[in-house]
Design a protein around this motif. Structure first.
Motif, PDB file in Angstrom:
ATOM      1  N   ASN A   2      49.189  50.195 -45.740  1.00  0.00           N
ATOM      2  CA  ASN A   2      47.963  49.506 -45.355  1.00  0.00           C
ATOM      3  C   ASN A   2      47.067  49.333 -46.578  1.00  0.00           C
ATOM      4  O   ASN A   2      46.641  50.301 -47.185  1.00  0.00           O
ATOM      5  CB  ASN A   2      47.248  50.327 -44.271  1.00  0.00           C
ATOM      6  N   MET A   3      46.786  48.078 -46.978  1.00  0.00           N
ATOM      7  CA  MET A   3      45.972  47.815 -48.170  1.00  0.00           C
ATOM      8  C   MET A   3      44.511  48.179 -47.957  1.00  0.00           C
ATOM      9  O   MET A   3      43.755  48.289 -48.901  1.00  0.00           O
ATOM     10  CB  MET A   3      46.071  46.338 -48.586  1.00  0.00           C
ATOM     11  N   MET A   4      44.110  48.362 -46.731  1.00  0.00           N
ATOM     12  CA  MET A   4      42.724  48.739 -46.469  1.00  0.00           C
ATOM     13  C   MET A   4      42.544  50.260 -46.545  1.00  0.00           C
ATOM     14  O   MET A   4      41.462  50.765 -46.354  1.00  0.00           O
ATOM     15  CB  MET A   4      42.270  48.213 -45.110  1.00  0.00           C
ATOM     16  N   ASN A   5      43.623  50.956 -46.829  1.00  0.00           N
ATOM     17  CA  ASN A   5      43.562  52.392 -47.011  1.00  0.00           C
ATOM     18  C   ASN A   5      42.573  52.690 -48.140  1.00  0.00           C
ATOM     19  O   ASN A   5      42.624  52.048 -49.185  1.00  0.00           O
ATOM     20  CB  ASN A   5      44.969  52.896 -47.355  1.00  0.00           C
ATOM     21  N   PRO A   6      41.668  53.638 -47.961  1.00  0.00           N
ATOM     22  CA  PRO A   6      40.654  53.926 -48.976  1.00  0.00           C
ATOM     23  C   PRO A   6      41.217  54.221 -50.361  1.00  0.00           C
ATOM     24  O   PRO A   6      40.577  53.905 -51.367  1.00  0.00           O
ATOM     25  CB  PRO A   6      39.916  55.137 -48.410  1.00  0.00           C
ATOM     26  N   TYR A   8      43.496  52.681 -51.882  1.00  0.00           N
ATOM     27  CA  TYR A   8      43.854  51.421 -52.542  1.00  0.00           C
ATOM     28  C   TYR A   8      42.648  50.548 -52.846  1.00  0.00           C
ATOM     29  O   TYR A   8      42.748  49.603 -53.618  1.00  0.00           O
ATOM     30  CB  TYR A   8      44.843  50.618 -51.686  1.00  0.00           C
ATOM     31  N   ARG A   9      41.532  50.841 -52.249  1.00  0.00           N
ATOM     32  CA  ARG A   9      40.358  49.978 -52.414  1.00  0.00           C
ATOM     33  C   ARG A   9      39.849  49.959 -53.854  1.00  0.00           C
ATOM     34  O   ARG A   9      39.594  48.898 -54.410  1.00  0.00           O
ATOM     35  CB  ARG A   9      39.240  50.408 -51.474  1.00  0.00           C
ATOM     36  N   LEU A  12      42.268  48.177 -56.286  1.00  0.00           N
ATOM     37  CA  LEU A  12      42.262  46.749 -55.977  1.00  0.00           C
ATOM     38  C   LEU A  12      40.982  46.095 -56.477  1.00  0.00           C
ATOM     39  O   LEU A  12      41.013  45.005 -57.062  1.00  0.00           O
ATOM     40  CB  LEU A  12      42.430  46.536 -54.471  1.00  0.00           C
ATOM     41  N   THR A  16      40.709  43.217 -59.430  1.00  0.00           N
ATOM     42  CA  THR A  16      39.982  41.979 -59.134  1.00  0.00           C
ATOM     43  C   THR A  16      38.901  41.719 -60.182  1.00  0.00           C
ATOM     44  O   THR A  16      38.764  40.600 -60.684  1.00  0.00           O
ATOM     45  CB  THR A  16      39.366  42.044 -57.725  1.00  0.00           C
TER      46      THR A  16
END
Length: 104
Positions: A2-6, A8-9, A12, A16
């Motif tokens: 899950n990319m919304m996993n803390p 990975y934030r 990411l 960016t």
């Protein structure tokens, strides 16, 4: 995964921001290059020094300096944004008229 996993934030977000920085830097690098190259193309033989300086003063990303050389003067134009990679050298005769303008 899950990319919304803390966990990975933050990475990411970092990637960016880095990509955004690279895109903005590339844009300004190219704009500085275009100012040097395109303005240099305007300085043909016989153009007055006053006309050259007037056009150079319109540049937003340019820096230039005048110096003496045997037989006349020259103005060297570049940009700090591309660390002088693109440089226009405008040479003048004794009557303050362009002899030649070259990109180096």
């Amino acid at each position: 995964m899950n990319m919304m996993n803390p966990k990975y934030r933050l990475p990411l977000f970092g990637v960016t921001v880095l990509l955004l920085f690279v895109v903005v830097a590339a844009f300004y690098w190219n704009e500085a290059r275009k100012e040097v190259v395109f303005l240099c193309g305007n300085f043909s033989s016989g153009v007055s020094r006053a006309n050259v300086q007037r056009q150079l003063d319109t540049g937003n990303l340019l820096r230039y300096r005048a110096e003496e050389f045997p037989g006349g003067q020259r103005i060297i134009v570049d940009s700090g944004l591309n660390v002088g990679v693109y440089r226009c050298v405008v040479e003048f005769d004794g009557n303050n008229r362009v002899l030649r303008a070259t990109i180096r």
